[in-house]
Each structure stands twice: as structure tokens, then as C-alpha cells.
Scaffold this active site. Structure first.
Site, PDB file in Angstrom:
ATOM      1  N   ILE A   8      80.907   4.432  53.199  1.00  0.00           N
ATOM      2  CA  ILE A   8      80.292   4.613  51.887  1.00  0.00           C
ATOM      3  C   ILE A   8      81.222   5.534  51.104  1.00  0.00           C
ATOM      4  CG2 ILE A   8      78.277   5.565  50.700  1.00  0.00           C
ATOM      5  CD1 ILE A   8      76.685   4.871  53.301  1.00  0.00           C
ATOM      6  N   ASN A  10      81.103   7.729  48.724  1.00  0.00           N
ATOM      7  CA  ASN A  10      80.812   9.130  48.402  1.00  0.00           C
ATOM      8  C   ASN A  10      80.572  10.003  49.636  1.00  0.00           C
ATOM      9  OD1 ASN A  10      78.357   8.043  49.041  1.00  0.00           O
ATOM     10  ND2 ASN A  10      77.246   8.958  47.332  1.00  0.00           N
ATOM     11  N   CYS A  11      80.709   9.428  50.836  1.00  0.00           N
ATOM     12  CA  CYS A  11      80.547  10.188  52.081  1.00  0.00           C
ATOM     13  C   CYS A  11      81.756  11.103  52.271  1.00  0.00           C
ATOM     14  CB  CYS A  11      80.421   9.219  53.256  1.00  0.00           C
ATOM     15  SG  CYS A  11      80.496  10.005  54.867  1.00  0.00           S
ATOM     16  N   ASP A  12      81.517  12.389  52.519  1.00  0.00           N
ATOM     17  CA  ASP A  12      82.609  13.348  52.684  1.00  0.00           C
ATOM     18  C   ASP A  12      83.528  12.987  53.841  1.00  0.00           C
ATOM     19  OD1 ASP A  12      81.808  14.855  50.501  1.00  0.00           O
ATOM     20  OD2 ASP A  12      80.660  16.289  51.704  1.00  0.00           O
ATOM     21  N   LYS A  15      85.723  10.182  52.809  1.00  0.00           N
ATOM     22  CA  LYS A  15      86.753  10.709  51.903  1.00  0.00           C
ATOM     23  C   LYS A  15      87.887  11.359  52.689  1.00  0.00           C
ATOM     24  CE  LYS A  15      83.694  11.595  47.981  1.00  0.00           C
ATOM     25  NZ  LYS A  15      83.061  12.640  47.158  1.00  0.00           N
TER      26      LYS A  15
END
Length: 115
Positions: A8, A10-12, A15
Site C-alpha cells: 500500500i 502510504n505504508c511507512d 515507503k
């Protein structure tokens, strides 16, 4: 090397994995669970390689908010159905690469497998 990264955006942790790959110039295709969903057959293959217990993100908010009946008595088929219905319950990221499968982001594991 052909790598597909599942997660996903926006998952840290996703990223971090993407930044790690980008910093090393490693090309990859990105599969966004929110837009493209999760394929039950692929999840079954991953469960065969890594184990459904490792794939299921029990620590995440989505899993914790599920009714207790959905969280109890899980086996592989119920866990896969849960991950298909709620892709946020899949541990992130998952990276398919020619040498196998990486679940979650651990820099040492990724270095060993991809560098």
C-alpha cells in the site's frame, strides 16, 4: 532481475522498501493492494513459501478492528479469505523476486536476497 513489490503506497514500511530499492537502482513493478486487490491464488502460493502466519499482519489496525469471530480459529484457508477481503491484513511489503519471496522489510534480508 524482475521484482514485483506488493503493498500500500502510504505504508511507512513500503515507503522504506521502495526507497531502499530506488537507492540501489533496483527496478521493480509495484502492485497496490488498494487499487488492484489481492489474488487468492497468489496468496496461497505465498503461504506455501512463507507460511500464512507470516503473511497475516495481526498487529495492524485493520486486523485488530475485525470482529473477534473473524480473528479466532484461523487456519490457512480462513486467513487467505481474510487477506483477500481485507488486503490491509497482509504483512507489507511482499517482494517476489527470481530467488524467492521476501515478507516485510528487513534490510539485512533484502541485502542478502537482492544485492
Amino acid at each position: 532481475m524482475s521484482i514485483t513489490l506488493y503493498g500500500i503506497p502510504n505504508c511507512d514500511t513500503v515507503k522504506k522498501a521502495r526507497a531502499w530499492l530506488d537507492a540501489r537502482g533496483i527496478a521493480y513493478a509495484f502492485h497496490d493492494y488498494k487499487k488492484a486487490g489481492a489474488d487468492p491464488a497468489r496468496l496461497a502460493v505465498w503461504a506455501g513459501h512463507a507460511g500464512w502466519e507470516k503473511l497475516l499482519n495481526r498487529a495492524g489496525t485493520t486486523f485488530r478492528k475485525l470482529p473477534e469471530a473473524d480473528r479466532e480459529g484461523l487456519d490457512e484457508s480462513r486467513a487467505i479469505a481474510l487477506m483477500v477481503a481485507h488486503p490491509s491484513c497482509i504483512k507489507r511489503p511482499v517482494a517476489e523476486h527470481p530467488g524467492g519471496l521476501l515478507v516485510g522489510f528487513g534490510q539485512a534480508d533484502w541485502e542478502a536476497a537482492l544485492a
